[in-house]
Motif scaffolding. Structure first.
Motif, PDB file in Angstrom:
ATOM      1  N   THR A   1      -7.460 -52.810  20.724  1.00 31.80           N
ATOM      2  CA  THR A   1      -7.677 -51.832  21.658  1.00 31.80           C
ATOM      3  C   THR A   1      -8.375 -51.890  22.937  1.00 31.80           C
ATOM      4  O   THR A   1      -8.969 -50.991  23.647  1.00 31.80           O
ATOM      5  CB  THR A   1      -8.369 -50.309  21.135  1.00 31.80           C
ATOM      6  OG1 THR A   1      -9.517 -50.700  20.498  1.00 31.80           O
ATOM      7  CG2 THR A   1      -7.324 -49.849  20.035  1.00 31.80           C
ATOM      8  N   ALA A   2      -8.823 -53.133  23.068  1.00 29.36           N
ATOM      9  CA  ALA A   2      -9.873 -53.664  24.139  1.00 29.36           C
ATOM     10  C   ALA A   2      -9.448 -53.023  25.447  1.00 29.36           C
ATOM     11  O   ALA A   2      -8.201 -52.968  25.982  1.00 29.36           O
ATOM     12  CB  ALA A   2      -9.977 -55.182  24.556  1.00 29.36           C
ATOM     13  N   ALA A   3     -10.729 -52.545  26.432  1.00 27.19           N
ATOM     14  CA  ALA A   3     -10.237 -51.994  27.629  1.00 27.19           C
ATOM     15  C   ALA A   3      -9.665 -53.132  28.725  1.00 27.19           C
ATOM     16  O   ALA A   3      -8.931 -52.601  29.548  1.00 27.19           O
ATOM     17  CB  ALA A   3     -11.512 -51.238  28.134  1.00 27.19           C
ATOM     18  N   VAL A   4     -10.066 -54.196  28.510  1.00 27.06           N
ATOM     19  CA  VAL A   4      -9.804 -55.357  29.246  1.00 27.06           C
ATOM     20  C   VAL A   4      -9.355 -56.377  28.362  1.00 27.06           C
ATOM     21  O   VAL A   4     -10.105 -56.661  27.285  1.00 27.06           O
ATOM     22  CB  VAL A   4     -11.117 -55.920  30.101  1.00 27.06           C
ATOM     23  CG1 VAL A   4     -10.665 -57.190  30.787  1.00 27.06           C
ATOM     24  CG2 VAL A   4     -11.242 -54.947  31.309  1.00 27.06           C
ATOM     25  N   LYS A   5      -8.049 -57.067  28.349  1.00 30.62           N
ATOM     26  CA  LYS A   5      -7.487 -58.104  27.599  1.00 30.62           C
ATOM     27  C   LYS A   5      -7.297 -59.253  28.170  1.00 30.62           C
ATOM     28  O   LYS A   5      -6.302 -59.589  28.625  1.00 30.62           O
ATOM     29  CB  LYS A   5      -6.323 -57.337  26.984  1.00 30.62           C
ATOM     30  CG  LYS A   5      -6.449 -56.170  26.393  1.00 30.62           C
ATOM     31  CD  LYS A   5      -5.323 -55.444  25.849  1.00 30.62           C
ATOM     32  CE  LYS A   5      -5.536 -54.296  24.990  1.00 30.62           C
ATOM     33  NZ  LYS A   5      -5.414 -53.095  26.103  1.00 30.62           N
TER      34      LYS A   5
ATOM     35  N   ASP B   1       0.125 -62.330  14.718  1.00 25.80           N
ATOM     36  CA  ASP B   1       0.840 -60.816  14.668  1.00 25.80           C
ATOM     37  C   ASP B   1       0.054 -59.640  14.737  1.00 25.80           C
ATOM     38  O   ASP B   1       0.414 -58.769  14.059  1.00 25.80           O
ATOM     39  CB  ASP B   1       1.753 -60.993  13.529  1.00 25.80           C
ATOM     40  CG  ASP B   1       2.679 -62.213  13.427  1.00 25.80           C
ATOM     41  OD1 ASP B   1       3.364 -62.296  14.805  1.00 25.80           O
ATOM     42  OD2 ASP B   1       2.829 -62.857  12.552  1.00 25.80           O
ATOM     43  N   VAL B   2      -0.995 -59.568  15.435  1.00 23.73           N
ATOM     44  CA  VAL B   2      -1.831 -58.303  15.401  1.00 23.73           C
ATOM     45  C   VAL B   2      -1.299 -57.397  16.641  1.00 23.73           C
ATOM     46  O   VAL B   2      -0.874 -57.794  17.799  1.00 23.73           O
ATOM     47  CB  VAL B   2      -3.278 -58.720  15.599  1.00 23.73           C
ATOM     48  CG1 VAL B   2      -4.149 -57.627  16.062  1.00 23.73           C
ATOM     49  CG2 VAL B   2      -3.920 -59.662  14.526  1.00 23.73           C
ATOM     50  N   LEU B   3      -1.232 -55.993  16.046  1.00 23.04           N
ATOM     51  CA  LEU B   3      -0.835 -54.947  16.913  1.00 23.04           C
ATOM     52  C   LEU B   3      -1.820 -55.015  18.160  1.00 23.04           C
ATOM     53  O   LEU B   3      -2.925 -54.831  18.093  1.00 23.04           O
ATOM     54  CB  LEU B   3      -0.756 -53.774  16.358  1.00 23.04           C
ATOM     55  CG  LEU B   3      -0.475 -52.422  17.183  1.00 23.04           C
ATOM     56  CD1 LEU B   3       0.719 -52.234  17.333  1.00 23.04           C
ATOM     57  CD2 LEU B   3      -0.943 -51.291  16.144  1.00 23.04           C
ATOM     58  N   ILE B   4      -0.998 -54.805  19.483  1.00 28.02           N
ATOM     59  CA  ILE B   4      -1.939 -54.599  20.648  1.00 28.02           C
ATOM     60  C   ILE B   4      -1.522 -53.347  21.339  1.00 28.02           C
ATOM     61  O   ILE B   4      -0.448 -53.016  21.372  1.00 28.02           O
ATOM     62  CB  ILE B   4      -1.345 -55.902  21.712  1.00 28.02           C
ATOM     63  CG1 ILE B   4      -1.711 -57.207  21.080  1.00 28.02           C
ATOM     64  CG2 ILE B   4      -2.260 -55.789  22.934  1.00 28.02           C
ATOM     65  CD1 ILE B   4      -1.021 -58.386  22.168  1.00 28.02           C
TER      66      ILE B   4
ATOM     67  N   LYS C   1       8.165 -64.855  21.548  1.00 25.62           N
ATOM     68  CA  LYS C   1       7.674 -64.779  20.229  1.00 25.62           C
ATOM     69  C   LYS C   1       7.826 -63.100  20.278  1.00 25.62           C
ATOM     70  O   LYS C   1       7.321 -62.509  21.467  1.00 25.62           O
ATOM     71  CB  LYS C   1       6.498 -65.078  20.034  1.00 25.62           C
ATOM     72  CG  LYS C   1       5.890 -64.650  18.652  1.00 25.62           C
ATOM     73  CD  LYS C   1       4.504 -65.300  18.473  1.00 25.62           C
ATOM     74  CE  LYS C   1       4.169 -65.456  17.153  1.00 25.62           C
ATOM     75  NZ  LYS C   1       3.826 -64.552  16.244  1.00 25.62           N
ATOM     76  N   LYS C   2       8.081 -62.342  19.251  1.00 25.11           N
ATOM     77  CA  LYS C   2       7.908 -60.984  19.056  1.00 25.11           C
ATOM     78  C   LYS C   2       6.565 -60.595  18.865  1.00 25.11           C
ATOM     79  O   LYS C   2       5.717 -61.357  18.167  1.00 25.11           O
ATOM     80  CB  LYS C   2       8.755 -60.561  17.610  1.00 25.11           C
ATOM     81  CG  LYS C   2      10.195 -60.652  17.909  1.00 25.11           C
ATOM     82  CD  LYS C   2      10.758 -59.897  16.961  1.00 25.11           C
ATOM     83  CE  LYS C   2      12.321 -59.814  16.851  1.00 25.11           C
ATOM     84  NZ  LYS C   2      13.269 -60.448  18.015  1.00 25.11           N
ATOM     85  N   VAL C   3       6.402 -59.384  19.665  1.00 24.49           N
ATOM     86  CA  VAL C   3       4.951 -58.872  19.573  1.00 24.49           C
ATOM     87  C   VAL C   3       4.921 -57.479  19.398  1.00 24.49           C
ATOM     88  O   VAL C   3       5.480 -56.913  20.196  1.00 24.49           O
ATOM     89  CB  VAL C   3       4.051 -59.159  20.988  1.00 24.49           C
ATOM     90  CG1 VAL C   3       2.407 -58.644  20.975  1.00 24.49           C
ATOM     91  CG2 VAL C   3       4.303 -60.776  21.605  1.00 24.49           C
ATOM     92  N   ASN C   4       4.009 -57.116  18.237  1.00 23.90           N
ATOM     93  CA  ASN C   4       4.120 -55.452  18.173  1.00 23.90           C
ATOM     94  C   ASN C   4       3.061 -54.944  18.893  1.00 23.90           C
ATOM     95  O   ASN C   4       1.863 -55.324  19.303  1.00 23.90           O
ATOM     96  CB  ASN C   4       3.533 -55.466  16.735  1.00 23.90           C
ATOM     97  CG  ASN C   4       4.455 -55.951  15.533  1.00 23.90           C
ATOM     98  OD1 ASN C   4       5.537 -55.968  15.926  1.00 23.90           O
ATOM     99  ND2 ASN C   4       3.858 -56.456  14.655  1.00 23.90           N
ATOM    100  N   VAL C   5       3.501 -53.667  19.493  1.00 29.32           N
ATOM    101  CA  VAL C   5       2.747 -53.109  20.394  1.00 29.32           C
ATOM    102  C   VAL C   5       2.768 -51.564  20.387  1.00 29.32           C
ATOM    103  O   VAL C   5       3.837 -51.020  19.853  1.00 29.32           O
ATOM    104  CB  VAL C   5       3.370 -53.421  22.246  1.00 29.32           C
ATOM    105  CG1 VAL C   5       3.047 -54.901  22.337  1.00 29.32           C
ATOM    106  CG2 VAL C   5       4.570 -52.709  22.352  1.00 29.32           C
TER     107      VAL C   5
END
Ligand code: PLP
Length: 460
Positions: free
Chosen positions: A110-114, A126-129, A147-151
């Motif tokens: 959940t970082a404010a700046v990524k 495969d970590v949810l962003i 690549k598939k990304v969970n968001v």
């Protein structure tokens, strides 16, 4: 003239240690002052209480511990056994969690700046962003390279009591449907999982209302698996509501000059005297709360909200930081000197500085506990506890504290319930003072055993 009390709630493990001062003296000898002492038992109790709310309401739910509230690695190791996840807000928070064996499905970014480094690590594992803005969509898309990304999507601007809440974070709820559908259409490798918000402040009705808005929005979006309502679930530090109210009254009287001051240099802690009138409001955490932790969560969810989540098969996620750390740790420091200032006030100088017990709150409003070596000189006294930075404002508690007697050099002072934010969030090494050590204590067949948290080994 004595001040009002603010008696802290103390968990059994703290009572137990408090009654064995020789153990605490040994620990300070070994690890130095100040020392942060933790216990995992209340942490898991707090996780369980939230999980019980979910199961009692018969909804899917999970707590993700907001990592930023305390940096001990030991808090990451129980995710599988105790069924919780970790909310990470930086590359290192995510990296450490992965290194500790936390599973991808128990992690969220959940970082404010990524920056790219963080996104790459999340994508690879495969970590949810949780997406906050359009540039993040572009960066994820570029780095994922198909690549598939969970968001999920962070939302804000919820209307409550007739006005729209301001936040610099998230996508405006009014734009959310278009933003999400358009970006998902143009970036087919982004896999939509759910909605997220984290509101400023602690209002439970506001959280309930924002959740309700998210449920409504989820009906326009296909595939919502979760709604994450962030943190800010209240906890309670104090034994007595009467003491809390009496303190507030005494503080306002002190500022208006109607009674003796109860804070250092008559600091209003948010209150101000304007034309003889006390205005403003207390800028501290609301330390007394009847409705807290599991009861606060129950309050947000119960009734039709739980029914709607259940019917839609949506998982309810929370990201508590402070409230999961309730009763998990305290700070203890050694008395180095006593003196009297020009006004005749006693100052007790501790081997500790203000950054070792600091949060965004104007003061930490709990009575400390002095462990006296000597039982003589029973004469009540009012004191301020002062820190080691060469700043006039390094006064550890702004509040004047009434004690049974004057502490002596080498006595120890316990600041209870500091694990949430107070220990680590703003700690610094000015004057080259080393950071405080962090230990965990475990009750092994009645014997309290100390061990160091591994975090000192992974500093970068
Ligand atoms: C800080 C933060 C939390 C934790 O808040 P608490 O008040 O400690 O419960 C959770 N989620 C996000 C996104 C945060 O920034």
């Amino acid at each position: 003239m004595s001040t009002t009390k603010l008696t802290p709630i103390l968990h059994n493990w703290v009572q137990n240690l408090k009654s064995q001062p020789s153990l605490l003296r040994e620990a300070i000898e070994e690890y130095g002052s100040p020392l942060n002492i933790h216990n995992l038992e209340p942490f898991y109790e707090n996780v369980n209480k939230y999980n019980e709310v979910f199961s009692n309401l018969n909804i899917q739910g999970k707590a993700f511990f907001a990592r930023k509230a305390n940096r001990c690695l030991s808090l990451l190791t129980g995710t599988h056994q105790h069924n919780y996840g970790i909310d990470t807000a930086s590359y290192h928070e995510l990296k450490q969690s992965l290194d500790q064996g936390v599973s991808s499905h128990n992690l969220v970014v959940t970082a404010a700046v990524k920056p790219d480094q963080l996104l790459e690590l999340a994508i690879k594992n495969d970590v949810l962003i949780i997406i906050d803005n359009q540039d993040e969509v572009q960066a994820i898309s570029r780095l994922a390279d198909g690549k598939k990304v969970n968001v999920g999507f962070r939302l804000s601007g919820f209307k409550f009591n007739g006005s729209k809440a301001y936040s610099r974070f998230g996508i405006d709820i009014l734009d959310a449907k278009d933003f999400i559908t358009e970006h998902l259409a143009s970036h087919p490798n982004l896999i939509y999982k759910g909605l997220h918000f984290h509101l400023d402040g602690y209002d439970l009705d506001q959280r309930r209302s924002a959740l309700s808005d998210c449920i409504a929005l989820s009906r326009d979006l296909e595939g919502t698996e979760f709604i994450d309502i962030g943190g800010g679930l209240l906890m309670n530090y104090l034994q007595s509501e009467e003491e809390w109210e009496a303190f507030d009254k005494r503080l306002r009287q002190g500022i208006s000059g109607k009674s003796e001051e109860v804070t250092y240099r008559n600091n209003g802690l948010g209150y101000e005297l304007v034309n003889g009138q006390v205005t403003g409001k207390l800028k501290t955490y609301p330390y007394y709360n009847n409705l807290n932790k599991d009861n606060a969560l129950q309050y947000i969810l119960e009734g039709e909200i739980a029914d709607q989540l259940r019917a839609a098969g949506i998982e309810l996620r929370i990201e508590p930081g402070r409230s999961l750390l309730d009763q998990v740790g305290f700070t203890i420091a050694k008395v180095i000197h006593r003196k009297k200032d020009q006004n005749g006030d006693h100052h007790i100088g501790l081997e500790m500085n203000m950054t070792q017990m600091l949060s965004g709150s104007a003061d930490f409003l709990l009575d400390p506990i002095v462990l006296y070596n000597n039982s003589e000189n029973l004469e009540p006294v009012d004191v301020y506890f002062t820190g080691a930075y060469c700043l006039e404002r390094d006064v550890l508690l702004k509040r004047k504290i009434s004690l049974d007697r004057l502490p002596e050099v080498n006595d120890l002072v316990i600041f209870p319930n500091t694990a949430g934010y107070m220990m680590h969030f703003f700690e610094s090494e000015a004057h080259q003072f080393p950071l405080a050590k962090n230990v965990f204590v475990e009750n092994k067949n009645g014997v309290m055993e100390f061990s160091k948290d591994q975090l000192s080994d992974v500093r970068h």
